[in-house]
Design a protein around this motif. Structure first.
Motif, PDB file in Angstrom:
ATOM      1  N   UNK B   1      -7.783  -2.359  84.729  1.00 29.27           N
ATOM      2  CA  UNK B   1      -7.141  -1.194  85.353  1.00 29.27           C
ATOM      3  C   UNK B   1      -7.187  -1.309  86.884  1.00 29.27           C
ATOM      4  N   UNK B   2      -8.386  -1.709  87.358  1.00 24.59           N
ATOM      5  CA  UNK B   2      -8.533  -1.876  88.801  1.00 24.59           C
ATOM      6  C   UNK B   2      -7.650  -3.014  89.315  1.00 24.59           C
ATOM      7  N   UNK B   4      -4.734  -3.854  88.251  1.00 25.42           N
ATOM      8  CA  UNK B   4      -3.359  -3.349  88.439  1.00 25.42           C
ATOM      9  C   UNK B   4      -3.228  -2.617  89.772  1.00 25.42           C
ATOM     10  N   UNK B   5      -4.253  -1.826  90.058  1.00 29.77           N
ATOM     11  CA  UNK B   5      -4.226  -1.063  91.310  1.00 29.77           C
ATOM     12  C   UNK B   5      -4.282  -2.002  92.524  1.00 29.77           C
ATOM     13  N   UNK B   8      -0.976  -3.592  92.983  1.00 34.17           N
ATOM     14  CA  UNK B   8      -0.088  -2.637  93.647  1.00 34.17           C
ATOM     15  C   UNK B   8      -0.358  -2.621  95.150  1.00 34.17           C
ATOM     16  N   UNK B  42     -14.167  -9.027  91.393  1.00 27.85           N
ATOM     17  CA  UNK B  42     -15.164  -8.004  91.057  1.00 27.85           C
ATOM     18  C   UNK B  42     -16.493  -8.727  90.877  1.00 27.85           C
ATOM     19  N   UNK B  94     -15.926   0.459  94.851  1.00 29.91           N
ATOM     20  CA  UNK B  94     -15.011   1.364  94.150  1.00 29.91           C
ATOM     21  C   UNK B  94     -15.632   2.759  94.174  1.00 29.91           C
ATOM     22  N   UNK B  95     -14.824   3.782  94.049  1.00 26.28           N
ATOM     23  CA  UNK B  95     -13.368   3.771  93.941  1.00 26.28           C
ATOM     24  C   UNK B  95     -12.734   3.326  95.253  1.00 26.28           C
TER      25      UNK B  95
END
Lengths: 278, 112
Positions: B1-2, B4-5, B8, B42, B94-95
């Motif tokens: 999920x991260x 994808x962000x 982006x 990560x 994160x976030x």
């Protein structure tokens, strides 16, 4: 009238022989005096003329100087006018520059706000699309967990699934499993979060309960709940966007979980996912 | 999920071409296929974690000098220090916010 004649031999009349010479002499003297006077007068006149010429030259110089000064004064006046005009122009330009700078700052702030909003929308999009990317209840719960951890910054949380009137803990992070128990709907901070109708509840009391409770509800149907007990070390508080995310978790998380459970039920693959069963 | 962000966020920097990897091992495999200008990883990853990946990259002749940025939930000072000691160039917790990532990537790549 009695005029006395001078006595003979004592007459004032010079003797005839000297008188003529005297006269000549006198005339000569007179002429000399006359020319001498004339020379002196001429000399004085020449001197005066020289003085006058000199004075004329001085006056002309003075006149030229004054003319020059006058021109210079005019030039200075013109320059002063130009300077004043330039000063006015400079003030206008400074004012305009200041306006433009202000405008630029405002535009930069607006651009940053737009970028931030875009980032938030992207986060919401990514989270929502991921929540709905699977019909496996475990994957949906895992995505909910990742969303809470990575997007909200929840360091300790429990995800519950509604089973009858109970909320069964199905996933956790940062909490000892043996400290987690099932919850009766309507009871305690987690079970009671459904009664207020709010999408999520932020608790600020100092007890050991959750900081945030998010009921997962589709319409009137209770699907589950999320309880956040602690934030990550680097996350000091919830910001406005976190509240957006929690609202999204409440609605989209609930419908994703409901859809996955229905799908699993339809295919007879509902997992034994109580934490105690693993 | 991260991921994808992050993709982006990186798409906002037009000059970048992003190659994604599923985990540390996949990343190492992809590193053999091309020369990269920046690596973002990560720490908590399956198979090979981010710190081990950093260590391996720093011993790789081709990529030993490539900037490495870590994006992680691990926010303690010890984790940060360890990652930097191993050779990471930036450490973001994160976030995340896309503008924060964009700014850091531009800084590492010396982009305007």
């Amino acid at each position: 009238m009695d005029r006395k004649r001078p006595a003979r031999g004592t007459s004032n009349r010079p003797p005839r022989s000297t008188t003529k010479a005297d006269l000549v002499e006198k005339r000569r003297e007179l002429l000399e005096t006359y020319f001498e006077n004339g020379r002196q007068i001429a000399g004085e006149l020449v001197a005066e003329l020289d003085a006058a010429r000199k004075r004329i030259a001085e006056v002309e110089d003075e006149n030229a100087r004054l003319r020059m000064q006058l021109r210079s004064d005019t030039a200075i006046r013109d320059l002063l006018t130009t300077i004043e005009s330039l000063e006015t122009e400079r003030r206008d330009l400074l004012s305009r520059t200041s306006e433009v700078e202000q405008q630029a700052r405002s535009e930069i702030e607006r651009a940053m706000a737009v970028e931030s909003e875009l980032s938030n929308l992207a986060s919401l999009y990514v989270a929502t699309s991921q929540l709905h990317a699977s019909l496996d209840p475990r994957e949906v719960v895992a995505t909910l967990g990742q969303l809470l951890l990575q997007f909200v910054g929840a360091g300790a949380y429990v995800i519950y699934s509604a089973e009858g009137d109970k909320l069964v803990a199905v996933a956790t992070e940062g909490m000892p499993v043996d400290s987690i128990s099932d919850v009766i709907v309507g009871q305690g901070p987690v079970g009671g979060a459904f009664s207020g109708g709010a999408p999520y509840v932020v608790r600020d009391d100092d007890d050991d309960g959750p900081l945030v409770v998010v009921p997962l509800r589709v319409g009137e149907h209770i699907v589950g709940a999320v309880a956040v007990f602690a934030l990550l070390e680097q996350k000091t508080e919830l910001d406005p966007f976190d509240h957006e995310l929690l609202r999204m978790v409440s609605s989209q998380g609930a419908s994703a979980l409901a859809a996955a459970r229905l799908s699993a039920a339809a295919s007879g693959t509902i997992p034994p996912w109580n934490l105690g069963d693993r | 999920m991260m991921r994808q962000l992050l993709v982006f966020a990186l798409a906002r920097i037009k000059v970048l071409k992003v190659v994604e990897a599923d985990d540390g091992v996949d990343a190492l495999r992809k590193l053999t296929t091309a020369k990269f200008d920046l690596i973002i990883t990560d720490i908590n990853m399956p198979v090979l974690d981010g710190l081990k990946l950093v260590k391996k990259i720093r011993s790789d002749e081709v990529h030993k000098d490539v900037p490495i940025m870590i994006v992680t939930t691990e926010g303690s000072a010890e984790d940060r220090q360890r990652a930097l000691q191993l050779g990471a160039n930036a450490y973001i917790t994160k976030p995340i916010q896309a503008p924060q990532v964009i700014a850091k990537v531009k800084e590492l790549l010396k982009l305007p």
